[in-house]
Design an enzyme around this catalytic site. Sequence first.
Site, PDB file in Angstrom:
ATOM      1  N   GLU A  79       6.354   2.209   2.531  1.00  0.00           N
ATOM      2  CA  GLU A  79       5.532   1.612   3.453  1.00  0.00           C
ATOM      3  C   GLU A  79       6.409   1.097   4.516  1.00  0.00           C
ATOM      4  OE1 GLU A  79       3.192  -1.830   2.577  1.00  0.00           O
ATOM      5  OE2 GLU A  79       3.518  -1.085   0.498  1.00  0.00           O
ATOM      6  N   CYS A 111       1.492   0.215  -1.835  1.00  0.00           N
ATOM      7  CA  CYS A 111       2.381   0.376  -2.758  1.00  0.00           C
ATOM      8  C   CYS A 111       1.929   1.413  -3.826  1.00  0.00           C
ATOM      9  CB  CYS A 111       2.325  -1.026  -3.662  1.00  0.00           C
ATOM     10  SG  CYS A 111       2.851  -2.504  -2.427  1.00  0.00           S
ATOM     11  N   TYR A 143       7.588 -10.641   5.173  1.00  0.00           N
ATOM     12  CA  TYR A 143       6.317 -11.205   5.341  1.00  0.00           C
ATOM     13  C   TYR A 143       6.557 -12.356   6.793  1.00  0.00           C
ATOM     14  CZ  TYR A 143       4.130  -9.205   1.802  1.00  0.00           C
ATOM     15  OH  TYR A 143       3.553  -8.146   0.776  1.00  0.00           O
ATOM     16  N   SER A 201      -6.581 -10.241  -1.970  1.00  0.00           N
ATOM     17  CA  SER A 201      -5.864  -9.073  -2.474  1.00  0.00           C
ATOM     18  C   SER A 201      -5.736  -8.979  -4.140  1.00  0.00           C
ATOM     19  CB  SER A 201      -4.607  -8.941  -1.760  1.00  0.00           C
ATOM     20  OG  SER A 201      -3.827  -7.801  -2.219  1.00  0.00           O
ATOM     21  N   HIS A 233       1.888  -2.620 -11.548  1.00  0.00           N
ATOM     22  CA  HIS A 233       2.477  -3.058 -10.280  1.00  0.00           C
ATOM     23  C   HIS A 233       2.613  -4.383 -10.160  1.00  0.00           C
ATOM     24  CE1 HIS A 233       3.123  -3.344  -6.094  1.00  0.00           C
ATOM     25  NE2 HIS A 233       2.060  -3.862  -5.861  1.00  0.00           N
ATOM     26  N   LYS A 242      -2.269 -11.526 -14.469  1.00  0.00           N
ATOM     27  CA  LYS A 242      -3.692 -11.674 -13.976  1.00  0.00           C
ATOM     28  C   LYS A 242      -4.410 -10.511 -14.459  1.00  0.00           C
ATOM     29  CE  LYS A 242      -2.525 -14.133  -9.571  1.00  0.00           C
ATOM     30  NZ  LYS A 242      -3.051 -15.533  -9.829  1.00  0.00           N
ATOM     31  N   ASN A 275       9.858  -8.087  -4.451  1.00  0.00           N
ATOM     32  CA  ASN A 275       9.033  -7.190  -4.288  1.00  0.00           C
ATOM     33  C   ASN A 275       9.536  -5.954  -3.836  1.00  0.00           C
ATOM     34  OD1 ASN A 275       6.379  -5.888  -3.909  1.00  0.00           O
ATOM     35  ND2 ASN A 275       5.690  -7.275  -2.545  1.00  0.00           N
ATOM     36  N   SER A 307      -2.517  -1.489  -1.834  1.00  0.00           N
ATOM     37  CA  SER A 307      -3.327  -1.986  -0.988  1.00  0.00           C
ATOM     38  C   SER A 307      -4.149  -1.336   0.002  1.00  0.00           C
ATOM     39  CB  SER A 307      -2.963  -3.281  -0.289  1.00  0.00           C
ATOM     40  OG  SER A 307      -2.637  -4.657  -1.193  1.00  0.00           O
TER      41      SER A 307
END
Length: 385
Positions: A79, A111, A143, A201, A233, A242, A275, A307
């Site tokens: 990307e 991604c 970012y 996200s 990922h 998470k 990342n 995403s």
Amino acid sequence: MDVGIDRLGFYTPKKYIDIVELAEARDVDPNKFTIGIGQSKQAVPDVYQDAVTMAAEAADKVLDDDNRNDIGLVIVGTESSVDESKATSAFLMDLLDLPEDVRAFEIKEACYGATAGLQMAYNFVAMNPDKKALVIASDIARYGIKTPGEVTQGAGAVSMIVSQNPHILKLDNKSVYMSRNVGDFWRPTFSKTAFARGKYSNEIYVEFFTTLWKRFQEKYDMTAEDFDTMLFHIPYTKMGMKALRTLDGQIPAAHYDKLVEHYQKSIEFSRNVGNLYTGSLYLGLISYLVNGNVQPDEKLMLFSYGSGAVGEIYSAEVVAGFDKYLDSEFIKEELNNRQKISVPDYETIFSEELENAGITKLEDVHDKFYLSEIKESERLYKKVN
């Protein structure tokens, strides 16, 4: 016929910043970055580096005289593309001395792009067993200075040669996937940095995992106990946790603890690189293979997420003797021998770019492949002999 990953290569820039120093420069409690986000170091690409040069560096580590002419497909998932028309893979043809009789193109879906490429490569090799495919994930996560996402930046590339009778990872051809139009992350063509709704996200990421994991179990009549390791990922190292936590209390405690232990091995490299966007899942794979106590024929579950959004869960099996085909010591040395730079130096590099008609001085290059100049708005690349 078994098809899968025969070789794995990795590249990250030779400069990095310390996340504690970044936190202090931003007047943030370092624990928020090192524990809350789970990062320690962040790769910093030089001005002469981009998705093309990093893809070339990673691919150069897996190509040799024995496999180069067998390549029939070249896919770059990214990307961070440098051209709205010309694919990153096209730039690689002469840089890597690849044969002309190949399909070469680029896949973009945040991604997820490299996973799409890997699945296409599987099908290509299954139909053309005498050929191999080169799949590369190459990205620079940006970012912006002093933005909420700054701590989750990074840069690097992962290369994979897909073939029959692979020596590293056998793909099982079992997968489930889903796509939705989701506004959790985007980067318009006019912007060099991404926009994100971070909390949203995270929620979508976990929702995609739980939905796909349920579908995978139902489709293949499998449970978490059928897998030795689950890879995710990982745009930052707490992200995958998470998703993994959704299994806590749902599976035997001993097996959950084993999955967590293996997960910790899979994030060691990402913690010190940052990342990689399309390469994040596959850096996790490399990290686990290098740092984990990996047993022959281990069963892996891999969760890929991009995403926007596309997600996929698929399974694979570690090939016995894989360590003979993955140069673990070289990878660790590459990471250990990087140069730490100051936060002000990082900020300077971040704001610089080669302008049209600009030329890179060879003495400033510390890698094999580099952006040599921009001539009439065309990016030209060279290889250090």
